[in-house]
Design an enzyme around this catalytic site. Sequence first.
Site, PDB file in Angstrom:
ATOM      1  N   SER A   1       0.854  -1.181   0.000  1.00  0.00           N
ATOM      2  CA  SER A   1       0.000   0.000   0.000  1.00  0.00           C
ATOM      3  C   SER A   1       0.886   1.224   0.000  1.00  0.00           C
ATOM      4  O   SER A   1       2.095   1.152   0.033  1.00  0.00           O
ATOM      5  CB  SER A   1      -0.923  -0.002   1.200  1.00  0.00           C
ATOM      6  N   CYS A   2       0.243   2.327  -0.029  1.00  0.00           N
ATOM      7  CA  CYS A   2       0.944   3.590  -0.112  1.00  0.00           C
ATOM      8  C   CYS A   2       1.534   3.979   1.238  1.00  0.00           C
ATOM      9  O   CYS A   2       1.246   3.342   2.234  1.00  0.00           O
ATOM     10  CB  CYS A   2      -0.066   4.596  -0.537  1.00  0.00           C
TER      11      CYS A   2
END
Lengths: 419, 103
Positions: free
Chosen positions: B101-102
């Site tokens: 994920s970011c």
Amino acid sequence: MKRILILGAGTAGTMMVNHLSRKIDTAKWTITVVDEHATHYYQPGFLFIPFGIYSPDQVRKPKAQFIPSGVELVQEKVEVIETDKNSVTLSDGRTLEYAILIIATGARIVPEETEGLAGQHWHDTAFDFYTIEGATALRDRLNGWDGGNLVVHIAEMPIKCPVAPLEFIFLADDFFRRRKMRDRVKLTLVTPLSGAFTKPIASGVLGHILEEKEIDLVPDFEVESVDGSARRISSYGGKSVEYDLLASIPTNMGDSLIERSGLGDDLNFVPTHKNTLQAKVKENVFVIGDATDVPASKAGSVAHFESDVLTENILRFIEGKPLAEDFDGHANCFIESGNRKGFLIDFNYDVEPVEGTFPFAGIGPFGLLKETTMNHLGKLAFRPMYWYLLLKGRPMPFITTQLTLRGKKISKEAQQWRP
Amino acid sequence: MATMKYAGISVEVDDEGYMTDHSQWSEDIAQAIAAEEGIKLTDDHWQVINILHDQMNTKEQLPTIRSLKKLGVETKRLYELFPGGPVKKASRVAGYLKPASCV
């Protein structure tokens, strides 16, 4: 003479110039830095401009002021990088050859990536606060505003300073309370993330603050389009949110130079070794700051920690030694939460933000993942430190390049956390 | 870590139900995981799953929504096929870990 060529004189590029100019053998090496813009902006300060806390003059200085004598500063746009020829071509037709290239071209917002966002309503009812133009236009708009739906919206990740949208909405809450009009304003944060922030423990704490401040959270919202006339954003999942004022964080992308040079990924970020900061394309090319694709936050503190590692690695590369895999993804970010309080988070690739004290275990003075006045004062004190210490590549007092676990309340979950 | 039974086969998964050992993956397992996500796999789903396999085999990297678009999968369609988080769900069905994920 061999040349170290640095592209970009923003936060990361300027720090590298200052570090390297003190460390390299000037009888053998020359440093050239290229940037098309003359003004250096303290980007973390943009956040405060819409609320009248900082003026534009407090966040800008001439770039040349931070470039030491003996370093050549070229103010020109770069047309293309040709790594196979070890050269770049400038827009005026000049060619600069290099022995070592450091790409520090940053990231920028690209509202055009979202259908309908960059239309006629841009900087009228839809704004950004990631540019000086957007931040000042929003300031002017907020000044005469009598209330309604203010929606803060993140288009997609990654973005520069992933805490900025939260800080913006906390400061907005504070701004409207002080103006005695909070009851006339509905605040909503619309995000593609599943919660308030990217990291689970901090997301829980910050999500709770949103509730306390009566700020609505719309998670898992993947924006498809913005309808500026109807003032509505719609998601691929079929949801929509209406607004009167939209503070948007558009898609962030690397510089178009990276795309022109065929060096980037889908978002024009340069594939980079996450621990050495060497570009994957060629061994004499290095990347630092927002321009990389490393899975760390795009933030000035990250660029600062990277600059320590990259300076060491440039020296090792010159001496033909193996590179140090020393960059651990360390980020250290103050989060303004309004009412003269703030949070501080300290994390890296492997350890997510947790509670504790910083930088001294058990003492502080800053509280990690806790809302304190001292953290707010730290954030304000950071602006002069940015200009006088950070950009000049001087050490930040008591702050180590790698993350330290001292003073942190580390649970098994926080240590085993994986992005 | 846990063990799940899909299509009669014991499969190692992480806390969020993503397969930890891609070598255990099969088309039958994909059907079973998809069913758990409320998805019945059609040719269009398989097109996406095949792209994921292809990208992992060649680049050791899961595609993003943006790169899938460049490879001919319209984003709107992708969300229809895998409602919610298309890349996350497609990765789970294709037998990979949750995409990074970011930050």
